[in-house]
Design a protein around this motif. Structure first.
Motif, PDB file in Angstrom:
ATOM      1  N   ASN A 138       2.334   5.728   3.263  1.00  0.00           N
ATOM      2  CA  ASN A 138       3.789   5.624   3.287  1.00  0.00           C
ATOM      3  C   ASN A 138       4.417   6.043   4.609  1.00  0.00           C
ATOM      4  O   ASN A 138       5.326   5.375   5.115  1.00  0.00           O
ATOM      5  N   SER A 145      -7.325   3.218   5.911  1.00  0.00           N
ATOM      6  CA  SER A 145      -6.752   4.566   5.965  1.00  0.00           C
ATOM      7  C   SER A 145      -7.667   5.430   6.820  1.00  0.00           C
ATOM      8  O   SER A 145      -8.897   5.365   6.690  1.00  0.00           O
ATOM      9  N   THR A 205       3.552   1.592  -1.434  1.00  0.00           N
ATOM     10  CA  THR A 205       4.088   1.751  -2.790  1.00  0.00           C
ATOM     11  C   THR A 205       3.016   2.227  -3.759  1.00  0.00           C
ATOM     12  O   THR A 205       3.255   3.118  -4.587  1.00  0.00           O
ATOM     13  N   THR A 206       1.823   1.634  -3.665  1.00  0.00           N
ATOM     14  CA  THR A 206       0.755   1.970  -4.618  1.00  0.00           C
ATOM     15  C   THR A 206      -0.031   3.215  -4.227  1.00  0.00           C
ATOM     16  O   THR A 206      -0.619   3.867  -5.087  1.00  0.00           O
ATOM     17  N   ASP A 207      -0.061   3.549  -2.951  1.00  0.00           N
ATOM     18  CA  ASP A 207      -0.820   4.720  -2.478  1.00  0.00           C
ATOM     19  C   ASP A 207      -0.014   5.414  -1.380  1.00  0.00           C
ATOM     20  O   ASP A 207      -0.391   5.444  -0.213  1.00  0.00           O
ATOM     21  N   LEU A 240       0.827  -1.208   0.000  1.00  0.00           N
ATOM     22  CA  LEU A 240       0.000   0.000   0.000  1.00  0.00           C
ATOM     23  C   LEU A 240       0.856   1.250   0.000  1.00  0.00           C
ATOM     24  O   LEU A 240       0.510   2.264  -0.640  1.00  0.00           O
ATOM     25  N   ASN A 282     -11.200   6.534   6.014  1.00  0.00           N
ATOM     26  CA  ASN A 282     -11.331   6.938   4.612  1.00  0.00           C
ATOM     27  C   ASN A 282     -11.787   5.709   3.820  1.00  0.00           C
ATOM     28  O   ASN A 282     -10.968   4.896   3.378  1.00  0.00           O
ATOM     29  N   ASN A 324      -8.699  -2.867   2.809  1.00  0.00           N
ATOM     30  CA  ASN A 324      -7.638  -3.620   2.147  1.00  0.00           C
ATOM     31  C   ASN A 324      -7.427  -4.938   2.893  1.00  0.00           C
ATOM     32  O   ASN A 324      -7.276  -4.964   4.110  1.00  0.00           O
ATOM     33  N   THR A 344       0.537   8.461  -0.493  1.00  0.00           N
ATOM     34  CA  THR A 344      -0.039   9.607   0.213  1.00  0.00           C
ATOM     35  C   THR A 344      -0.782   9.176   1.469  1.00  0.00           C
ATOM     36  O   THR A 344      -0.761   9.871   2.485  1.00  0.00           O
ATOM     37  N   ASN A 345      -1.400   8.041   1.402  1.00  0.00           N
ATOM     38  CA  ASN A 345      -2.216   7.589   2.525  1.00  0.00           C
ATOM     39  C   ASN A 345      -1.508   6.593   3.439  1.00  0.00           C
ATOM     40  O   ASN A 345      -1.919   6.419   4.586  1.00  0.00           O
ATOM     41  N   ARG A 351     -10.274   4.406   0.549  1.00  0.00           N
ATOM     42  CA  ARG A 351      -8.912   3.893   0.572  1.00  0.00           C
ATOM     43  C   ARG A 351      -8.753   2.730   1.552  1.00  0.00           C
ATOM     44  O   ARG A 351      -7.632   2.287   1.812  1.00  0.00           O
ATOM     45  N   THR A 355      -3.112   8.942   7.437  1.00  0.00           N
ATOM     46  CA  THR A 355      -2.528   9.476   6.204  1.00  0.00           C
ATOM     47  C   THR A 355      -1.208  10.187   6.514  1.00  0.00           C
ATOM     48  O   THR A 355      -0.887  10.471   7.674  1.00  0.00           O
TER      49      THR A 355
END
Length: 730
Positions: A577, A720, A570-572, A568, A705, A711, A574-575, A708, A610
Motif C-alpha cells: 500500500n 514484494s 487493496t488485497t495485501d 495488491l 519476499n 504477481n 501491508t506489503n 508475496r 513493504t
C-alpha cells in the motif's frame, strides 16, 4: 602476235600431266600437314579389335549399330567388358554366346558403357563445371543410354519419366548415369572401401571399380576417347522409382508416392514416338508433385546439369508392415491421408527422402530433405542398392519425422487444433520441432479459440478477432493478440520445470511473459484477472517435452501495471500500500493507471518495498515524510520531495526485463532511473530458485519476499521486497 601465242601452246596431254604434277605435290604437302599422324592411336572400335580380347563386345557393338560411331571422330569414355566378362555373362544368363544377345540388349550394354567426353582415371573424380573442375568430387558420369516410353497397368497410353523435379524439359532425354568408385574420390570425402563393400559385398575394392566390376586395364588411349577394360558386363541400372516398383516389400511406400503422381499428355513426345515406332498412342509424362524432395524417376540432379557427377538422391523405404503401423499411429485422429491436410503425407514421404548421396559411413551426420538426422541406424538397413539416380535403402523401421514426434505433432495431427497448428506454422514451428530442446505446450482447441473470438478467414487469408459485444477485427491487431496467447502457451523447459504441476511455481513462456501453476492448475495474467485457472485434463508426452490438454486458454491481461499494483494494495496493504500511495500521487501515475516512462510491449519488473521498508526510507530521507516517525507524506508539495518520489519509484522498476526467483536470470539489470547526466542505473541480481537477492548502488542486500511475489501483470511481474533500494544519481 598469233604466231607468238601459238608457239607456247602445249599439247593437251602434256598440259594435263603438268597440272597433275602440281596437284600431286600440293596433296602430299597437305597430307603431311593435316593427315593422320602415324603415332595417333586407332579409334575405339579398332583399338578393341587390336587388343584381341573384346570379340564379344565387338559383336555387341555391331549388333547395336555403334561400329560407325566408335570408328570415327568423337570424344568418349568406354567401359569395355572383356571376353572373360562376356563368357561369365553368357553362363549367368544361360545363353550360348553372341547370338543369344538380341539387338535391344546389345544396345543397352554398349550405350550404358559409353560416357560422354573422354576421361582418364585421374580425371573421372573431377566435377566438371564452368570455370575449372573441382577435383575429387565426382563419382558418376552421364552415359548415352536413356529409357524411352513404357506402359503401366494402371494408366492408358505410353509413359515417359519426368526429367525435372515436378516437371519436364524438352530436348533432355533423361540419360542415365553410371557410378564408379575411385580411391581418390573416396579418400577425399572421408570414405573407404567399406562404403563400397556395403553396397557390393564380396566384390574386392581395388581403387577403381565401376559398379560391381573391376577395372583391369585403365587409360587405353584411342583416337576418339579413352577405354577402361572391365571384368563384368554391365546393364543399365534401374532408377529409384524402378527398383521401388519392382519390389513388393515396399508396395505401401510406393502407394503413398502414387498419391502424388499426375500424368500430363505431351504432343511433341507423342509425335516423336510415332516417328520412331509407328505407334499412335498418346505419350504422357509421369510427374511427381513438386512439393516432394525429388522425383524418383528423374535421372538428373538438382540443377539438371553436371552436378549429377557429384551426388544423387537417396531414398530410405520402410517395409510394408512397419510403415502401415506408423501410418495408423500418425493418422489416429484423421483416419486416412485423404482426410488429413496434404502436408501430413508430404511430411511422411519427405522425411524418407535425402537430397544427397548418403554413404553408409556418413549416415549418422547426413540430414534428410527436412534437415533431420536419421532416427535409425545402419543396423536397421535390410536392403541397399546403388541405382542410376541415387542410393536406395530398405529398412525395418521408419524415419520418425520431427513434425510427428515432437510436441508440434500433437496439434499438427489433430483436426481439433487446426487454428493452433496454423498459428504455429507461421510463428514457432521450426523452433519446437527441434528434438534436442525440451518444451512444454498447453493445447489451444479450435472450440476455445472461437469461443474467445478468434478465427481464421480463408477468403481474406487473415486472422480475425471479435471482442464480446464488439465488431470483427482483421489484420495485425487480431494476429498479434492470437500470437500472444500462442506464445504464452509454449514454454522452453530444459530442466523439466513443468513435468510435475502438483506443487507451485512460475515459468517463463516463449514470449517472455510468465505462467504460474499450482495444484495441477495453470494460469497466466489474463486468467488471474478473471479469477480463473486452467485444469489439466490430460498429459501427453512427445520426443521433446510434454503436452497438456486443459479446459481453457492461457490469456493475457488487458489492464496496465498500475491497475495490478492498486489491486495488491487493496488485497495485501501491508506489503504494497505505501508504495502504491506514493505512485498514484506522483507525476508517474496516469489517468489510465499506466506508469509514465513504461512503454507498451516492453517487459518490466516492479520491486515494491513493504510498508515497513518505505517507513525506513522516509526516516533516512529517501522519501518525503516524518523523518522521526517514518510516517510517509504521499502528497508532497515541494519539487525536491516530488523528485525524490519519482527517483525512488523509477529505481524500483527494472526496464525491459521481467525477472522472477527461478534461478535463471542473474547479473546487472537496468532500471528506469537515470542519473543527472542521463546515464543508466542498475540493480544487481543474484538469482536462485525461490531466493532472489538484490544489490543496490551501495551494494546493500535486499531480498524478494517470495511468498508475496510473482504477481502477474501486463508483460510485467510485481514483487514484494523486504527493504528499499538505494540509488546514486550523481
Amino acid at each position: 602476235m598469233k604466231k607468238m601465242i601459238r608457239s607456247i601452246q602445249l599439247p593437251g596431254t602434256t598440259f594435263l600431266l603438268f597440272i597433275c604434277l602440281i596437284c600431286s605435290c600440293r596433296k602430299k604437302a597437305f597430307d603431311e600437314y593435316y593427315g593422320r599422324p602415324d603415332w595417333l592411336a586407332a579409334p575405339i572400335y579398332q583399338q578393341l579389335e587390336a587388343h584381341k580380347n573384346f570379340k564379344h563386345l565387338l559383336a555387341a557393338i555391331n549388333k547395336a549399330g555403334y561400329k560407325d560411331i566408335l570408328s570415327k571422330a568423337g570424344y568418349w569414355t568406354f567401359f569395355a567388358a572383356n571376353d572373360a566378362a562376356f563368357e561369365k555373362y553368357f553362363q549367368e544368363k544361360g545363353i550360348g554366346g553372341d547370338d543369344g544377345i538380341d539387338s535391344l540388349t546389345a544396345r543397352k550394354i554398349v550405350t550404358y558403357a559409353l560416357v560422354y567426353n573422354a576421361y582418364r582415371k585421374d580425371q573421372l573424380s573431377n566435377y566438371q563445371r564452368a570455370g575449372q573442375p573441382d577435383t575429387s568430387q565426382g563419382y558418376k558420369r552421364k552415359t548415352t543410354y536413356y529409357d524411352w516410353v513404357y506402359t503401366e497397368s494402371t494408366h492408358s497410353g505410353k509413359i515417359i519419366a519426368a526429367n525435372r523435379n515436378g516437371g519436364y524439359a524438352a530436348n533432355d532425354n533423361n540419360n542415365k548415369n553410371i557410378p564408379y568408385f575411385i580411391d581418390r574420390y573416396l579418400s577425399a570425402n572421408g570414405l573407404s572401401g567399406a562404403d563400397y563393400n556395403f553396397f557390393y559385398p564380396g566384390i574386392p575394392y581395388t581403387g577403381f571399380n565401376v559398379m560391381d566390376a573391376t577395372v583391369v586395364n585403365a587409360d587405353i588411349a584411342a583416337e576418339n576417347g579413352i577405354i577402361h577394360e572391365i571384368d563384368k558386363v554391365l546393364l543399365p541400372l534401374q532408377n529409384l522409382e524402378g527398383y521401388l516398383s519392382a519390389n513388393p516389400d515396399y508396395s505401401e511406400f510406393k502407394s503413398l508416392l502414387d498419391k502424388l503422381v499426375t500424368y500430363q499428355s505431351n504432343a511433341d513426345l507423342t509425335h516423336r514416338n510415332m516417328v520412331l515406332t509407328g505407334s499412335t498412342d498418346s505419350v504422357f509424362v509421369k510427374l511427381y508433385s513438386a512439393a516432394l524432395a525429388f522425383s524418383p524417376n528423374n535421372e538428373n540432379y538438382i540443377s539438371s546439369s553436371t552436378d549429377a557427377q557429384t551426388a544423387g538422391w537417396t531414398l530410405f523405404v520402410p517395409k510394408n508392415d512397419v510403415l502401415r503401423a506408423y501410418e495408423k499411429e500418425i493418422l489416429v485422429n484423421y483416419g486416412t491421408f485423404e482426410a488429413a491436410p496434404p502436408i501430413v503425407l508430404l511430411s511422411l514421404l519427405n522425411a524418407h527422402m535425402w537430397q544427397n548421396s548418403v554413404w553408409p559411413g556418413k549416415l549418422a551426420v547426413t540430414g534428410n530433405s527436412q534437415h533431420e538426422v536419421p532416427t535409425f541406424t545402419m543396423s536397421d538397413i535390410t536392403d541397399k542398392k546403388v541405382l542410376s539416380n541415387g542410393f536406395f535403402y530398405g529398412m525395418n523401421t521408419v524415419q520418425d519425422a520431427n513434425v510427428f514426434r515432437t510436441v508440434y505433432g500433437k496439434p499438427f495431427l489433430d483436426p481439433a487444433y487446426s487454428l493452433m497448428t496454423r498459428a504455429l506454422d507461421a510463428d514457432l514451428k521450426f523452433s519446437i520441432i527441434n528434438p534436442s530442446i525440451k518444451y512444454t505446450i498447453f493445447m489451444m482447441p479450435d472450440t476455445k479459440l472461437r469461443a474467445a473470438g478468434y478465427d481464421f478467414n480463408s477468403d481474406r487469408n487473415d486472422w480475425s478477432y471479435q471482442a464480446p459485444g464488439g465488431t470483427i477485427q482483421f489484420g495485425s491487431g487480431a494476429q498479434d493478440r492470437l500470437y500472444r496467447i500462442l506464445q504464452t502457451s509454449v514454454l522452453t523447459t530444459l530442466n523439466g520445470e513443468l513435468d510435475d504441476l502438483s506443487g507451485e511455481g512460475i515459468v517463463e513462456a516463449w514470449n517472455g511473459e510468465y505462467v504460474k501453476y499450482k495444484n495441477n492448475t495453470v494460469f497466466a495474467s489474463g486468467n488471474a484477472d478473471a479469477g480463473t485457472v486452467l485444469h489439466i485434463d490430460k498429459l501427453s508426452t512427445a520426443k521433446n517435452g510434454n503436452v497438456y490438454y486443459t479446459d481453457g486458454l492461457l490469456t493475457f491481461t488487458e489492464n496496465p501495471i498500475g491497475f495490478h499494483i492498486e489491486q495488491l494494495a487493496t488485497t495485501d496493504p501491508t506489503n504494497f500500500n505505501s508504495f502504491y500511495q506514493y505512485l498514484k500521487s506522483s507525476s508517474l501515475w496516469t489517468s489510465t493507471k499506466d506508469i509514465a516512462g513504461t512503454v507498451p510491449g516492453n517487459f518490466y519488473t516492479v520491486l515494491i518495498p513493504t510498508n515497513d521498508a518505505v517507513s525506513t526510507a522516509v526516516k533516512e530521507g529517501w522519501l518525503p515524510g516524518n523523518a522521526t516517525t517514518g510516517v510517509p507524506n504521499f502528497t508532497p508539495t515541494l519539487d525536491a520531495d516530488k523528485d525524490k518520489v519519482t527517483r525512488f519509484i523509477n529505481y524500483h522498476i527494472l526496464n525491459k526485463n521481467s525477472v522472477v526467483p527461478d534461478g535463471k536470470k542473474s547479473g546487472a539489470f537496468e532500471t528506469l532511473l537515470r542519473t543527472t547526466g542521463g546515464d543508466l542505473t542498475f540493480i544487481t541480481i543474484n538469482n536462485q530458485l525461490n531466493v532472489m537477492d538484490l544489490r543496490d548502488a551501495f551494494n546493500n542486500s535486499v531480498l524478494v519476499n517470495v511468498a508475496r511475489s510473482n504477481n502477474l501483470s501486463n508483460r510485467a511481474v510485481l514483487h514484494s521486497i523486504n527493504n528499499f533500494l538505494r540509488y546514486k544519481v550523481q
